[in-house]
Design an enzyme around this catalytic site. Sequence first.
Site, PDB file in Angstrom:
ATOM      1  N   TYR A 238      -2.391 -18.619 -10.202  1.00  0.00           N
ATOM      2  CA  TYR A 238      -3.169 -18.011  -9.110  1.00  0.00           C
ATOM      3  C   TYR A 238      -3.691 -16.676  -9.602  1.00  0.00           C
ATOM      4  O   TYR A 238      -2.938 -15.899 -10.212  1.00  0.00           O
ATOM      5  CB  TYR A 238      -2.275 -17.816  -7.879  1.00  0.00           C
ATOM      6  CG  TYR A 238      -2.940 -17.078  -6.737  1.00  0.00           C
ATOM      7  CD1 TYR A 238      -3.963 -17.675  -5.993  1.00  0.00           C
ATOM      8  CD2 TYR A 238      -2.544 -15.781  -6.393  1.00  0.00           C
ATOM      9  CE1 TYR A 238      -4.567 -16.996  -4.937  1.00  0.00           C
ATOM     10  CE2 TYR A 238      -3.138 -15.107  -5.336  1.00  0.00           C
ATOM     11  CZ  TYR A 238      -4.151 -15.719  -4.603  1.00  0.00           C
ATOM     12  OH  TYR A 238      -4.738 -15.038  -3.573  1.00  0.00           O
TER      13      TYR A 238
ATOM     14  N   LYS B 204      -0.440  -4.727  -8.500  1.00  0.00           N
ATOM     15  CA  LYS B 204       0.968  -4.597  -8.070  1.00  0.00           C
ATOM     16  C   LYS B 204       1.636  -3.306  -8.561  1.00  0.00           C
ATOM     17  O   LYS B 204       1.427  -2.254  -7.972  1.00  0.00           O
ATOM     18  CB  LYS B 204       1.742  -5.852  -8.466  1.00  0.00           C
ATOM     19  CG  LYS B 204       1.144  -7.117  -7.781  1.00  0.00           C
ATOM     20  CD  LYS B 204       1.999  -8.338  -7.974  1.00  0.00           C
ATOM     21  CE  LYS B 204       1.311  -9.622  -7.548  1.00  0.00           C
ATOM     22  NZ  LYS B 204       1.486  -9.991  -6.161  1.00  0.00           N
TER      23      LYS B 204
ATOM     24  N   ASP C 267      -4.165 -12.354 -17.102  1.00  0.00           N
ATOM     25  CA  ASP C 267      -3.980 -11.844 -15.744  1.00  0.00           C
ATOM     26  C   ASP C 267      -2.542 -11.343 -15.657  1.00  0.00           C
ATOM     27  O   ASP C 267      -1.609 -12.112 -15.442  1.00  0.00           O
ATOM     28  CB  ASP C 267      -4.250 -12.950 -14.725  1.00  0.00           C
ATOM     29  CG  ASP C 267      -3.998 -12.476 -13.298  1.00  0.00           C
ATOM     30  OD1 ASP C 267      -3.494 -11.339 -13.126  1.00  0.00           O
ATOM     31  OD2 ASP C 267      -4.282 -13.240 -12.360  1.00  0.00           O
TER      32      ASP C 267
HETATM   33  N1  PLP Z   1      -3.239 -12.429 -10.110  1.00  0.00           N
HETATM   34  C1  PLP Z   1      -1.934 -12.714 -10.010  1.00  0.00           C
HETATM   35  C2  PLP Z   1      -1.201 -13.223 -11.207  1.00  0.00           C
HETATM   36  C3  PLP Z   1      -1.273 -12.542  -8.801  1.00  0.00           C
HETATM   37  O1  PLP Z   1       0.035 -12.850  -8.709  1.00  0.00           O
HETATM   38  C4  PLP Z   1      -1.996 -12.063  -7.689  1.00  0.00           C
HETATM   39  C5  PLP Z   1      -1.334 -11.881  -6.362  1.00  0.00           C
HETATM   40  O2  PLP Z   1      -0.258 -12.324  -6.109  1.00  0.00           O
HETATM   41  C6  PLP Z   1      -3.347 -11.755  -7.839  1.00  0.00           C
HETATM   42  C7  PLP Z   1      -3.940 -11.947  -9.071  1.00  0.00           C
HETATM   43  C8  PLP Z   1      -4.143 -11.224  -6.704  1.00  0.00           C
HETATM   44  O3  PLP Z   1      -3.773  -9.928  -6.405  1.00  0.00           O
HETATM   45  P1  PLP Z   1      -4.050  -9.328  -4.929  1.00  0.00           P
HETATM   46  O4  PLP Z   1      -3.191 -10.102  -3.990  1.00  0.00           O
HETATM   47  O5  PLP Z   1      -3.666  -7.884  -5.060  1.00  0.00           O
HETATM   48  O6  PLP Z   1      -5.499  -9.502  -4.665  1.00  0.00           O
END
Ligand code: PLP
Length: 437
Positions: free
Chosen positions: A152, A275, A247
Amino acid sequence: ASLFVDGDPPMSRSHDLFQAAQRHIPGGVNSPVRAFRGVGGDPVFFDSASGAYAIDADGKRYVDYVGSWGPMILGHAHPQVIAAVQERIQKGLSFGAPTELETTMADRVCELVPSMDMVRMVSSGTEATMSALRLARGYTGRDKVIKFEGCYHGHVDSLLVKAGSGALTLGEPSSPGVPAALAELTITLAYNDLEQVRETFAEIGSEIACIIVEPVAGNMNCIPPVPGFLEGLREICDQYGTVLIFDEVMTGFRVSRGGAQELFGVTPDLTALGKVIGGGMPVGAFGGKREIMSRISPLGPVYQAGTLSGNPIAMAAGLKTLELLSEPGFYDRLSATTAQLLAGLQARADAAGIPFSTNQAGGMFGLFFTGEKVTNYEQATTCNQDQFKTFFHAMLERGVYLAPSAFEAGFVSMAHGEAEIQATLDAAEESFALIAR
Ligand code: PLP
């Protein structure tokens, strides 16, 4: 059978608050996983949190393994982070003009994550991955992107795409509202399957702008890369002039100080962060090689912007967090605490005769109701869901707050110590016994 040990769920203030929330908020929540659809029952409404504990609207205290889904690596309401925010807040909330804090943050991030020569701050992980994707496409002049099943990357249109029936078939939107024409440009392959990536590149490698990957998957529970997977992606991207995006929104400053790229020794071209970098404030960032980052406006033609990007309060919280996690021994202790938790859970599951396995990367972990070591999406989806739900509610009742879904990673903070681990293991012993009954 009831999910609750004593029959009906107790009536609580959370129950009333959830009813009220649903009047004007879709599903009563501002992000879907919070609604407890994955485990059933009412979500817990929190009122405050401190250290390893979160306190709900009824005043009940939980050992918290969600940590706001990863940011709270120091524990909740760390006094030094709160003080940094309080001090900064006196000077105004936002200017929409540059501040020195942003330069300090950029310098710090590039020092901690050496693959990043330049970095742009944004306000969420979604913005970070969305912008990195646009930049990779703008830089290469190619449109197709590769992602992996079960990863995700936020709710970016191009990344809310599931696999077609074969590796090389067109992607299908996994949400209404994502245009099929856009989803067709996204190819979804199996995580940890390098052969599939090789085959895909052999056919259409020169059309692929980027590979985006969670270097430790944390959104299909927690699944580390198998040896050679990340290295292989690096090699293939080099061969085809494709941008490799890690990511690290979840893994950054979480699995090690320099993220998964430091832990596994593989260097991406671009990195998305979120985060932990905001210490609990709304922050994301993306960055990488100078040559690629120089294509971002105003230096280059790829557009990207944000009214609240680099917000001074958020920078203050993030900078203090990065300062504190740079203390010697931080990650050794975080990993050791996490390992102690997992070994204790495994022993108690084994004693109860429950097939169970765990995964760990630094301060993040996965719990699986299966006897197998889990290394891919298919295995993660075939674990025993009913056992997980029973375990989740039994733990919740006993004051342990786990992620309310079998497909989310868990997080340990530096505020989790012997007392919290022991309380968790005591609760787990009873909870596993309940499943075995
Ligand atoms: N990328 C990863 C690996 C994530 O775990 C998340 C959110 O859980 C995101 C992107 C998206 O981040 P946000 O919820 O701050 O938009």
